[in-house]
Write a protein that holds these residues in place. Structure first.
Motif, PDB file in Angstrom:
ATOM      1  N   TRP A  39      52.540  42.765 -42.374  1.00  0.00           N
ATOM      2  CA  TRP A  39      53.168  43.651 -43.356  1.00  0.00           C
ATOM      3  C   TRP A  39      52.097  44.281 -44.205  1.00  0.00           C
ATOM      4  O   TRP A  39      51.127  43.616 -44.588  1.00  0.00           O
ATOM      5  CB  TRP A  39      54.138  42.861 -44.256  1.00  0.00           C
ATOM      6  N   HIS A  40      52.244  45.557 -44.438  1.00  0.00           N
ATOM      7  CA  HIS A  40      51.383  46.269 -45.374  1.00  0.00           C
ATOM      8  C   HIS A  40      52.295  47.137 -46.249  1.00  0.00           C
ATOM      9  O   HIS A  40      53.080  47.911 -45.721  1.00  0.00           O
ATOM     10  CB  HIS A  40      50.374  47.145 -44.624  1.00  0.00           C
ATOM     11  N   PRO A  41      52.183  47.009 -47.578  1.00  0.00           N
ATOM     12  CA  PRO A  41      53.145  47.692 -48.445  1.00  0.00           C
ATOM     13  C   PRO A  41      53.192  49.208 -48.295  1.00  0.00           C
ATOM     14  O   PRO A  41      54.235  49.821 -48.559  1.00  0.00           O
ATOM     15  CB  PRO A  41      52.710  47.291 -49.863  1.00  0.00           C
ATOM     16  N   SER A  44      54.098  49.659 -43.581  1.00  0.00           N
ATOM     17  CA  SER A  44      55.120  49.015 -42.760  1.00  0.00           C
ATOM     18  C   SER A  44      56.503  49.585 -43.010  1.00  0.00           C
ATOM     19  O   SER A  44      56.770  50.129 -44.077  1.00  0.00           O
ATOM     20  CB  SER A  44      55.149  47.513 -43.050  1.00  0.00           C
ATOM     21  N   GLU A  45      57.354  49.413 -42.011  1.00  0.00           N
ATOM     22  CA  GLU A  45      58.723  49.876 -42.164  1.00  0.00           C
ATOM     23  C   GLU A  45      59.506  48.970 -43.107  1.00  0.00           C
ATOM     24  O   GLU A  45      60.294  49.437 -43.924  1.00  0.00           O
ATOM     25  CB  GLU A  45      59.408  49.911 -40.785  1.00  0.00           C
ATOM     26  N   ALA A  46      59.299  47.647 -42.980  1.00  0.00           N
ATOM     27  CA  ALA A  46      60.152  46.678 -43.678  1.00  0.00           C
ATOM     28  C   ALA A  46      60.089  46.800 -45.192  1.00  0.00           C
ATOM     29  O   ALA A  46      59.024  46.787 -45.791  1.00  0.00           O
ATOM     30  CB  ALA A  46      59.769  45.266 -43.261  1.00  0.00           C
ATOM     31  N   THR A  47      61.247  46.919 -45.789  1.00  0.00           N
ATOM     32  CA  THR A  47      61.384  47.040 -47.247  1.00  0.00           C
ATOM     33  C   THR A  47      62.363  45.971 -47.733  1.00  0.00           C
ATOM     34  O   THR A  47      63.171  45.471 -46.959  1.00  0.00           O
ATOM     35  CB  THR A  47      61.972  48.425 -47.597  1.00  0.00           C
ATOM     36  N   GLY A  48      62.287  45.673 -49.014  1.00  0.00           N
ATOM     37  CA  GLY A  48      63.301  44.852 -49.672  1.00  0.00           C
ATOM     38  C   GLY A  48      63.526  43.519 -48.982  1.00  0.00           C
ATOM     39  O   GLY A  48      62.576  42.770 -48.742  1.00  0.00           O
ATOM     40  N   ALA A  49      64.785  43.239 -48.658  1.00  0.00           N
ATOM     41  CA  ALA A  49      65.160  41.924 -48.139  1.00  0.00           C
ATOM     42  C   ALA A  49      64.370  41.555 -46.886  1.00  0.00           C
ATOM     43  O   ALA A  49      63.961  40.401 -46.709  1.00  0.00           O
ATOM     44  CB  ALA A  49      66.655  41.904 -47.839  1.00  0.00           C
ATOM     45  N   GLU A  50      64.115  42.530 -46.020  1.00  0.00           N
ATOM     46  CA  GLU A  50      63.361  42.235 -44.785  1.00  0.00           C
ATOM     47  C   GLU A  50      61.955  41.767 -45.138  1.00  0.00           C
ATOM     48  O   GLU A  50      61.435  40.815 -44.564  1.00  0.00           O
ATOM     49  CB  GLU A  50      63.233  43.494 -43.908  1.00  0.00           C
ATOM     50  N   ALA A  51      61.334  42.456 -46.083  1.00  0.00           N
ATOM     51  CA  ALA A  51      59.967  42.095 -46.475  1.00  0.00           C
ATOM     52  C   ALA A  51      59.949  40.753 -47.195  1.00  0.00           C
ATOM     53  O   ALA A  51      59.055  39.935 -46.972  1.00  0.00           O
ATOM     54  CB  ALA A  51      59.383  43.193 -47.365  1.00  0.00           C
TER      55      ALA A  51
ATOM     56  N   GLY B   9      63.726  45.410 -53.648  1.00  0.00           N
ATOM     57  CA  GLY B   9      62.279  45.262 -53.772  1.00  0.00           C
ATOM     58  C   GLY B   9      61.838  44.135 -52.869  1.00  0.00           C
ATOM     59  O   GLY B   9      62.672  43.328 -52.470  1.00  0.00           O
ATOM     60  N   PRO B  10      60.600  44.031 -52.456  1.00  0.00           N
ATOM     61  CA  PRO B  10      59.562  45.016 -52.751  1.00  0.00           C
ATOM     62  C   PRO B  10      59.875  46.357 -52.097  1.00  0.00           C
ATOM     63  O   PRO B  10      60.362  46.395 -50.971  1.00  0.00           O
ATOM     64  CB  PRO B  10      58.306  44.385 -52.150  1.00  0.00           C
ATOM     65  N   ASN B  12      58.563  49.246 -50.468  1.00  0.00           N
ATOM     66  CA  ASN B  12      57.271  49.695 -49.945  1.00  0.00           C
ATOM     67  C   ASN B  12      57.313  51.147 -49.504  1.00  0.00           C
ATOM     68  O   ASN B  12      58.306  51.837 -49.672  1.00  0.00           O
ATOM     69  CB  ASN B  12      56.781  48.775 -48.830  1.00  0.00           C
ATOM     70  N   ARG B  13      56.209  51.582 -48.947  1.00  0.00           N
ATOM     71  CA  ARG B  13      55.981  52.984 -48.625  1.00  0.00           C
ATOM     72  C   ARG B  13      56.245  53.891 -49.839  1.00  0.00           C
ATOM     73  O   ARG B  13      56.813  54.960 -49.738  1.00  0.00           O
ATOM     74  CB  ARG B  13      56.780  53.413 -47.395  1.00  0.00           C
ATOM     75  N   ARG B 119      64.749  54.142 -38.154  1.00  0.00           N
ATOM     76  CA  ARG B 119      65.334  52.797 -38.215  1.00  0.00           C
ATOM     77  C   ARG B 119      66.549  52.677 -37.299  1.00  0.00           C
ATOM     78  O   ARG B 119      67.279  53.648 -37.085  1.00  0.00           O
ATOM     79  CB  ARG B 119      65.771  52.481 -39.648  1.00  0.00           C
ATOM     80  N   ALA B 137      57.168  53.846 -38.039  1.00  0.00           N
ATOM     81  CA  ALA B 137      56.049  53.457 -38.907  1.00  0.00           C
ATOM     82  C   ALA B 137      54.905  52.913 -38.064  1.00  0.00           C
ATOM     83  O   ALA B 137      55.120  52.142 -37.131  1.00  0.00           O
ATOM     84  CB  ALA B 137      56.521  52.399 -39.914  1.00  0.00           C
ATOM     85  N   GLU B 138      53.703  53.302 -38.371  1.00  0.00           N
ATOM     86  CA  GLU B 138      52.449  52.877 -37.733  1.00  0.00           C
ATOM     87  C   GLU B 138      52.308  53.332 -36.277  1.00  0.00           C
ATOM     88  O   GLU B 138      51.212  53.410 -35.761  1.00  0.00           O
ATOM     89  CB  GLU B 138      52.251  51.356 -37.783  1.00  0.00           C
ATOM     90  N   THR B 453      71.809  45.035 -48.065  1.00  0.00           N
ATOM     91  CA  THR B 453      70.932  44.505 -49.104  1.00  0.00           C
ATOM     92  C   THR B 453      69.859  45.515 -49.500  1.00  0.00           C
ATOM     93  O   THR B 453      69.344  45.481 -50.601  1.00  0.00           O
ATOM     94  CB  THR B 453      70.228  43.229 -48.620  1.00  0.00           C
ATOM     95  N   THR B 454      69.520  46.376 -48.574  1.00  0.00           N
ATOM     96  CA  THR B 454      68.465  47.351 -48.858  1.00  0.00           C
ATOM     97  C   THR B 454      68.961  48.714 -48.380  1.00  0.00           C
ATOM     98  O   THR B 454      68.534  49.216 -47.356  1.00  0.00           O
ATOM     99  CB  THR B 454      67.166  46.947 -48.120  1.00  0.00           C
TER     100      THR B 454
END
Ligand code: SF4
Ligand code: SF4
Lengths: 330, 474
Positions: A39-41, A44-51, B9-10, B12-13, B119, B137-138, B453-454
């Motif tokens: 994960w990289h803030p 990465s795609e994953a946000t919130g609950a996934e992260a 949160g967090p 990201n992006r 997604r 992503a990536e 949740t997100t």
């Protein structure tokens, strides 16, 4: 090799610098070296609950962690709570998260001078009580004790720089992935030797001006910036003038002084960054590995011998006097 | 009435730390609270230092818009000392700054904003397979091409600014390196390569064609390049209606040159008004800051170490004559009088992103013009004398909008330094009258499906502002 990247108290600039990696670009380079982000803030795609779930799984040891990269200093305030930086959505401070994740990591890398030593985040009165991972300024011991070692015997690897050069990060990670970095590959402040065994002064295009103490008096002039403009390239570690930044750049190439951003406490020079402090007209910060008297003697001699070309060009914003190579003998 | 609460949160992006608290009722956001959970205290670090240190310290507030910070600091110092930069130096500073701004837009669109459409939640949409190929992503082709292009474009900064980020090249008197004719052709080559990339990938057509668009319908008919893919997605998901703003905009004017701004400053409130910051005030009622509301020339930054319960963010709430304003690329182009931007004013997610694409295209053309007129024989620096006493303000446009530095120097030392960043406007918390900040308001009414949740819609709205949280809270 997997990498978990956290952005603590910093500006995100080391990530932004990392994206400037070239030949090949960052994603290609990582792919080629078998490095991937858990994960990289920023990326990465994953946000919130996934992260959050991912971070918890790593902290619990359910997902093995090869490298923990931390960018930014760690805020300990207010009052030692770490609440000046909460890892959003988790109800826990970054201080707490780093403490939980470090024991899970095979290697810990401090990316940039903030994570290494506190850096600019700890400037002034250090309003957020920030420290580096294993150093507080030049003092061993930050969030982690001086004796901390990863399971392979390495301390926190300090890829210092403000920002750090993209290659310094990618090459450190590639060396770790190849199992080719041991304690002897780090300098006394745990910075990778491959860039820390050079001084910024090495390869500076102003070297000839330096030799004759032909000095710039204002930013934008071409002479050496040591005497008047605060350049500490002779004392700063970094291969900035050997390995260019962003194609063909470096601080001194662009006409402003090296402020030794790879060193602890560079943020507090105790004088203006772009001025050289002097005592009786003599700069106080002379090259550290040379006897002062010798330096003074050499400097006055070379000053007396300064060719007109260098004396003129030193205070011009472009070359005014061209070099005149001797005619071939025939 | 029952509602659910959700903390996202967090986040990201985006640049920096962000937490969004949502109060949800009947499948929609009833109210939102936006929390910037990081405090470093740059304004406090600056006091007591030599005035010129602002040029070294303030860029390090933010690694994504560090040149914006240094441009604002240089302007504030010049203002405090009553100094004017060499005109060619100001032009080179504008070019350096513009490179950072277009690079920011590139990163935002390709790496931060678009990946959400790849997604799995959007499986089954007609465009989803293309979104996956282009924007995962990536992995996607577009983010990969964008970072390659960005690294190459940054060569202009290597050449003229030494390195990026955290350069010292922009000074109150101009820039630290005078370009020669060789530098000029080298920069021209970089800009030409960037145009080629923009026309091949992002717009799929000459930039001038995109810039010639003047209506919402015209824009929605654009079907070329990644911009076309975005607009197709935007139409399908009705991103125009999502996250609508107040329609009030603010721009400090981009790229100040001797002959005026590249993009004009102003305020938009049912029409264009001149920029007047007399009624500017930072409200602290919901920020973890102590002291009263004040104009930044008199403001303070005293963190509330007890983090009192009524407050919820380290971000202050700037208000102009009591009102919040949205700032950013769209606002900048509205003030610059571009007909498409004016037609889009008041819109939601789609318009903010379209505003950024328009700004990107126009800035490329602006940079090319600037370079064409740049005379390498000119003077690029008029060294500024040291300031002993003075007050100054530096107003610039970062990629994300209006950035201001307010500085007071006493005895050669910084006595006060206050910064209001673009995201401080956009992501401000509530003020004393309870009025939410622009993002908080834009999130009201956003649909949130049961059990999510997100929520993706929330992410689109947040990212459409392109927040820079580290700037916000400095
Ligand atoms: S400018 Fe700095 S790095 Fe360059 S020669 Fe002089 S002292 Fe060395
Ligand atoms: S030249 Fe000096 S200040 Fe510039 S990046 Fe290198 S070490 Fe840092």
């Amino acid at each position: 090799m997997n990498v978990l990247w956290l952005q603590a108290s910093g500006c995100g600039g080391c990530t932004m610098s990392l994206l400037c990696a070239e030949s090949p670009t960052l994603f290609d380079l990582f792919e080629g070296a078998g490095i991937r982000f858990l994960w990289h803030p920023s990326l990465s795609e994953a946000t919130g609950a996934e992260a959050r779930a991912l971070l918890e799984a790593v902290a619990a040891g359910d997902i093995p962690l090869d490298v923990l990269c931390v960018e930014g200093a760690i805020a300990r305030g207010p009052k030692g709570t770490g609440r000046f930086q909460m890892l959003s959505g988790t109800g826990r401070s970054m201080l707490d998260w780093v403490g939980r994740l470090v024991p899970r990591a095979r290697h810990v890398v401090a990316v940039g001078s903030c994570a290494a030593f506190g850096g600019v985040t700890s400037a002034g009165g250090n309003p957020s009580d920030a420290a580096g991972l294993q150093y507080e300024g030049a003092h061993p011991g930050g969030i982690l004790p001086p004796e901390f070692r990863d399971p392979t015997g390495l301390p926190v690897i300090n890829v210092a720089g403000c920002p750090t050069h993209p290659d310094w990060v990618t090459e450190t990670l590639m060396l770790l992935a190849a199992g080719a970095m041991g304690p002897e590959d780090l300098d006394a402040l745990a910075r990778p030797r491959f860039y820390a065994e050079h001084l910024v002064h090495h390869g500076c295009p102003r070297n000839e001006f330096y030799e004759y103490k032909a000095s710039a008096t204002a930013l934008c002039e071409m002479g050496c910036m040591m005497e008047h403009l605060g350049c500490v390239g002779t004392q700063a570690v970094g291969d900035c003038n050997i390995r260019p930044w962003n194609g063909q750049g470096s601080c001194t190439r662009a006409g402003y002084p090296c402020i030794s951003c790879t060193a602890p406490e560079f943020e507090e020079p105790r004088h203006a960054f772009t001025e050289t402090p002097k005592v009786a007209g003599i700069p106080v910060g002379l090259p550290s590995d040379m006897p002062k008297a010798w330096f003074m003697a050499l400097a006055s001699l070379s000053k007396a011998a300064t060719p007109e070309r260098l004396a003129k060009n030193a205070t011009a914003d472009r070359i005014e006097v061209l070099p005149r190579p001797g005619k071939p003998r025939g | 009435m029952t509602g659910t609460r959700l903390i996202v949160g967090p986040f990201n992006r985006v640049e920096g730390d962000l937490e969004v608290h949502l109060d949800i009722a009947e499948g929609r956001v009833r109210s939102a609270r936006v929390n910037a959970p990081l405090y470093r205290g740059f304004e406090r670090m600056l006091t007591g230092r030599p005035a010129s240190d602002a040029l070294t310290i303030t860029p390090r507030i933010c690694g994504i818009c560090s040149i914006s910070q240094s441009a604002a600091a240089a302007r504030a110092l010049a203002d405090a000392g009553g100094h004017e930069p060499a005109p060619a130096g100001a032009a080179m500073a504008a070019l350096i700054h513009a490179i950072e701004n277009v690079s920011d837009h590139l990163v935002h669109f390709n790496l931060f904003f678009m990946p959400d459409f790849a997604r799995p939640a959007y499986a089954g949409r007609s465009w989803h397979a293309r979104a996956i190929a282009r924007f995962t992503a990536e992995q996607g082709a577009a983010p990969r091409a964008a970072i390659a292009m960005r690294a190459e474009l940054m060569h202009v900064l290597g050449l003229m600014a030494g390195k990026w980020p955290h350069t010292l090249a922009i000074q109150p008197g101009g820039v630290t390196r005078a370009p020669g004719p060789r530098d000029k052709v080298r920069i021209a080559a970089s800009l030409a390569a960037f145009r080629r990339y923009l026309e091949a990938e992002l717009f799929g057509a000459p930039l001038e064609d995109f810039v010639a668009l003047g209506t919402r319908e015209g824009l929605m008919g654009w079907d070329r390049g990644d911009a076309g893919l975005f607009l197709e997605i935007a139409a399908d998901l009705d991103l125009d209606a999502l996250g609508r703003g107040s329609g009030r905009y603010l721009s400090f004017g981009a790229y100040p040159l001797a002959e005026g701004h590249g993009f004009a400053p102003g305020i938009w409130k049912d029409g264009l008004l001149p920029l007047d910051l007399g009624g500017l005030c930072e409200d602290l009622s919901h920020a973890w800051m102590l002291g009263g509301a004040a104009h930044p020339s008199e403001g303070q930054t005293l963190p509330d170490e007890d983090m009192r319960a009524e407050a919820y963010s380290w971000c202050k709430a700037p208000r102009l004559d009591g009102l919040g304003y949205e700032t950013g690329a769209l606002a900048r182009q509205v003030m610059a009088g571009h007909p498409l931007a004016v037609a889009l004013a008041g819109g939601g997610v789609m318009t903010r992103v379209a505003g950024r694409l328009l700004d990107l295209a126009r800035t490329q053309i602006f940079m090319e013009d600037l370079l064409r007129w740049l005379d390498p024989a000119a003077e690029f620096m008029r060294p500024a004398p040291k300031i002993r006493e003075g007050e100054g303000v530096g107003l610039v446009e970062a990629a994300r909008g209006a950035l201001g530095h307010w500085l007071r120097v006493e005895n050669g030392r910084i006595a006060s330094y206050q910064i209001v960043a673009p995201t401080t406007w956009n992501f401000s918390p509530r003020d004393a009258s309870g009025t939410p900040g622009p993002l908080e308001a834009a999130l009201e009414g956003v649909p949130v499906a049961e059990g999510k949740t997100t929520p993706l819609a929330v992410q689109h709205v947040v990212r459409s502002f392109d927040p820079c949280m580290v700037c916000t809270v400095h």
